[in-house]
Design an enzyme around this catalytic site. Structure first.
Site, PDB file in Angstrom:
ATOM      1  N   LYS A   1      -4.243 -11.341  -5.336  1.00  0.00           N
ATOM      2  CA  LYS A   1      -5.259 -11.618  -4.813  1.00  0.00           C
ATOM      3  C   LYS A   1      -6.424 -10.555  -5.537  1.00  0.00           C
ATOM      4  CE  LYS A   1      -5.382  -8.198  -0.991  1.00  0.00           C
ATOM      5  NZ  LYS A   1      -5.902  -7.830   0.129  1.00  0.00           N
TER       6      LYS A   1
ATOM      7  N   LYS B   1       0.948  -1.318  -0.042  1.00  0.00           N
ATOM      8  CA  LYS B   1       0.148  -0.061   0.015  1.00  0.00           C
ATOM      9  C   LYS B   1       0.670   1.370   0.103  1.00  0.00           C
ATOM     10  CE  LYS B   1      -4.356  -1.533   1.637  1.00  0.00           C
ATOM     11  NZ  LYS B   1      -5.309  -1.478   2.439  1.00  0.00           N
TER      12      LYS B   1
ATOM     13  N   LYS C   1     -10.401  -4.635  -5.629  1.00  0.00           N
ATOM     14  CA  LYS C   1     -10.967  -3.650  -6.479  1.00  0.00           C
ATOM     15  C   LYS C   1     -10.345  -2.572  -6.914  1.00  0.00           C
ATOM     16  CE  LYS C   1     -15.560  -3.183  -6.814  1.00  0.00           C
ATOM     17  NZ  LYS C   1     -16.408  -3.348  -7.963  1.00  0.00           N
TER      18      LYS C   1
HETATM   19  P1  TYM Z   1     -10.345  -5.723   4.380  1.00  0.00           P
HETATM   20  O1  TYM Z   1     -11.373  -4.697   4.409  1.00  0.00           O
HETATM   21  O2  TYM Z   1      -9.220  -5.407   3.496  1.00  0.00           O
HETATM   22  O3  TYM Z   1     -10.962  -7.031   3.857  1.00  0.00           O
HETATM   23  C1  TYM Z   1     -11.989  -7.740   4.667  1.00  0.00           C
HETATM   24  C2  TYM Z   1     -11.850  -8.924   4.781  1.00  0.00           C
HETATM   25  O4  TYM Z   1     -11.966  -9.775   3.335  1.00  0.00           O
HETATM   26  C3  TYM Z   1     -10.853 -10.521   3.392  1.00  0.00           C
HETATM   27  N1  TYM Z   1     -10.465 -10.618   1.998  1.00  0.00           N
HETATM   28  C4  TYM Z   1     -10.207 -11.719   1.348  1.00  0.00           C
HETATM   29  N2  TYM Z   1     -10.313 -12.894   1.517  1.00  0.00           N
HETATM   30  C5  TYM Z   1     -10.062 -13.684   0.272  1.00  0.00           C
HETATM   31  N3  TYM Z   1      -9.830 -13.246  -0.867  1.00  0.00           N
HETATM   32  C6  TYM Z   1      -9.661 -11.929  -1.266  1.00  0.00           C
HETATM   33  N4  TYM Z   1      -9.004 -11.684  -2.481  1.00  0.00           N
HETATM   34  C7  TYM Z   1      -9.600 -11.034  -0.116  1.00  0.00           C
HETATM   35  N5  TYM Z   1      -9.846  -9.644  -0.014  1.00  0.00           N
HETATM   36  C8  TYM Z   1     -10.193  -9.396   1.233  1.00  0.00           C
HETATM   37  C9  TYM Z   1      -9.590  -9.931   4.263  1.00  0.00           C
HETATM   38  O5  TYM Z   1      -8.952 -11.117   4.457  1.00  0.00           O
HETATM   39  C10 TYM Z   1     -10.712  -9.634   5.436  1.00  0.00           C
HETATM   40  O6  TYM Z   1     -10.830 -10.543   6.233  1.00  0.00           O
HETATM   41  N6  TYM Z   1      -7.264  -5.041   8.447  1.00  0.00           N
HETATM   42  C11 TYM Z   1      -8.453  -5.639   7.995  1.00  0.00           C
HETATM   43  C12 TYM Z   1      -9.612  -5.082   8.407  1.00  0.00           C
HETATM   44  C13 TYM Z   1      -9.629  -5.030  10.049  1.00  0.00           C
HETATM   45  C14 TYM Z   1      -9.950  -6.318  10.781  1.00  0.00           C
HETATM   46  C15 TYM Z   1      -9.712  -5.842  12.102  1.00  0.00           C
HETATM   47  C16 TYM Z   1      -9.994  -7.671  10.684  1.00  0.00           C
HETATM   48  C17 TYM Z   1      -9.436  -4.134  11.062  1.00  0.00           C
HETATM   49  N7  TYM Z   1      -9.377  -4.502  12.142  1.00  0.00           N
HETATM   50  C18 TYM Z   1      -9.682  -6.827  13.359  1.00  0.00           C
HETATM   51  C19 TYM Z   1     -10.155  -8.540  11.774  1.00  0.00           C
HETATM   52  C20 TYM Z   1     -10.005  -8.161  13.024  1.00  0.00           C
HETATM   53  C21 TYM Z   1      -8.707  -5.278   6.346  1.00  0.00           C
HETATM   54  O7  TYM Z   1      -7.927  -4.587   5.980  1.00  0.00           O
HETATM   55  O8  TYM Z   1      -9.581  -6.228   5.619  1.00  0.00           O
END
Ligand code: TYM
Length: 323
Positions: free
Chosen positions: A191, A112, A194
């Protein structure tokens, strides 16, 4: 008392199939078996500096989509991260237990910061994520594969604090579903996200877009190769995430006996995706019209959850010797 489960999602643009198959599908499946806490991580996505009016809408839409996908506020507690300020306060307290080296090693930070610049929030983001989880003594955290490194760091932080102050935190474990890594439809080595055009199926995509995106999805040149290629495995992962076992088995058999035609696999995939998306989008559009209802839902979630966060923060402050 059920074990506690916590997870969050960033409100950065509309959600895609990777978010659903990697995380929210598990949220829905597990919501009644655990003491489940889910939230929209609106502090996290601020580093992208979205237009404030647009951002507010994105937060509401993320909330509506979580519910449209099947998270039931009667089973799970749902809230917006910034409405529980104790997360950010705990994050500060935890930051003394993390080195810059640990933060620099985070793959997501490297990716990022290359795109968005070296914003300090991007660097310290995993500390806030650790606070999100540790403040509730969560035992399990359902996430996609890309968040496992952040949860490893969360466990290291919990251990460092416990070594210093005694047993303050529970060490949470990541919980990965069957489709923890949905790949880009344009390049199966990266992966689904968007940010790359044609890479993702958005959960709000219309029929024409879904058809176009699947049609253009990369495959490979040899449908009869005995070894499944990453691109085809990805299409199968998506198919099994949205359709029944009989459909998946049918195509799996064709693949194994060398008579699979990718055009037929893609047609079935489009059909199954549209059958999955239509009712979700209908519920989403009904929910997003009732903003006051959504706000009521998170108000209730906040009321249920905030006392837990306040008590934990108080415990940590006391352990640290703060007056
Ligand atoms: P974020 O918002 O990027 O994504 C949300 C969830 O979707 C999953 N994900 C995927 N899983 C499989 N294949 C993909 N291509 C894919 N893209 C996204 C992510 O693994 C995630 O589970 N840091 C986290 C948000 C967060 C969080 C937390 C999660 C903030 N605090 C505490 C758990 C616990 C994030 O950026 O996810």
């Amino acid at each position: 008392m059920n074990k506690r489960l916590v997870s969050g999602i960033q409100p950065s643009g509309s959600l895609h199939l990777g978010n659903y198959l990697g995380a929210i599908k598990q949220w829905v499946e597990l919501q009644s078996d655990y003491d489940s806490i889910y939230f929209v991580a609106d502090y996290h996505a601020l580093s992208a500096k979205t237009d404030p009016v647009e951002y507010q809408q994105q937060v509401l839409e993320t909330l509506a989509m979580i519910i449209a996908l099947g998270v039931d506020p009667k089973n799970a507690k749902l809230f917006i991260q910034s409405q529980i300020p104790e997360h950010a306060e705990l994050s500060w307290l935890l930051s003394s237990y993390v080195s810059i080296g640990q933060l620099n090693r985070m793959t997501q930070y490297k990716e990022k910061s290359n795109r968005q610049g070296q914003n300090a929030a991007l660097l310290t983001y995993p500390i806030l994520m650790a606070a999100d989880v540790l403040i509730y003594d969560a035992e399990v955290v359902p996430v996609g594969d890309d968040q496992v490194q952040h949860l490893e760091l969360t466990r290291e932080i919990a251990r460092a604090v416990n070594n210093h102050l005694g047993q303050v935190f529970v060490e949470p474990k990541p919980l990965l579903g069957h489709s923890s890594r949905i790949m880009s439809l344009q390049d199966p080595q990266i992966k689904m996200s968007k940010s790359v055009a044609g890479s993702a199926i958005g959960l709000l995509d219309d029929e024409a877009t879904v058809i176009r995106t699947i049609k253009r999805a990369v495959t490979d040149s040899d449908p009869n190769s005995p070894k499944i290629s990453p691109a085809i495995k990805n299409l199968f992962d998506i198919l099994s995430g949205v359709s029944d076992q009989a459909t998946v088995s049918k195509f799996e058999k064709l693949r194994v006996n060398g008579s699979l035609r990718y055009s037929e696999l893609k047609e079935a995939l489009v059909e199954e995706l549209l059958a999955f998306l239509r009712p979700v989008q209908k519920t989403f559009h009904a929910l997003i019209k009732e903003e006051s209802n959504l706000l009521k839902i998170v108000e209730l979630g906040t009321e249920q959850v905030r006392p837990i966060a306040i008590a934990k923060l108080r415990e940590v402050k006391k352990a640290l010797g703060l007056l």
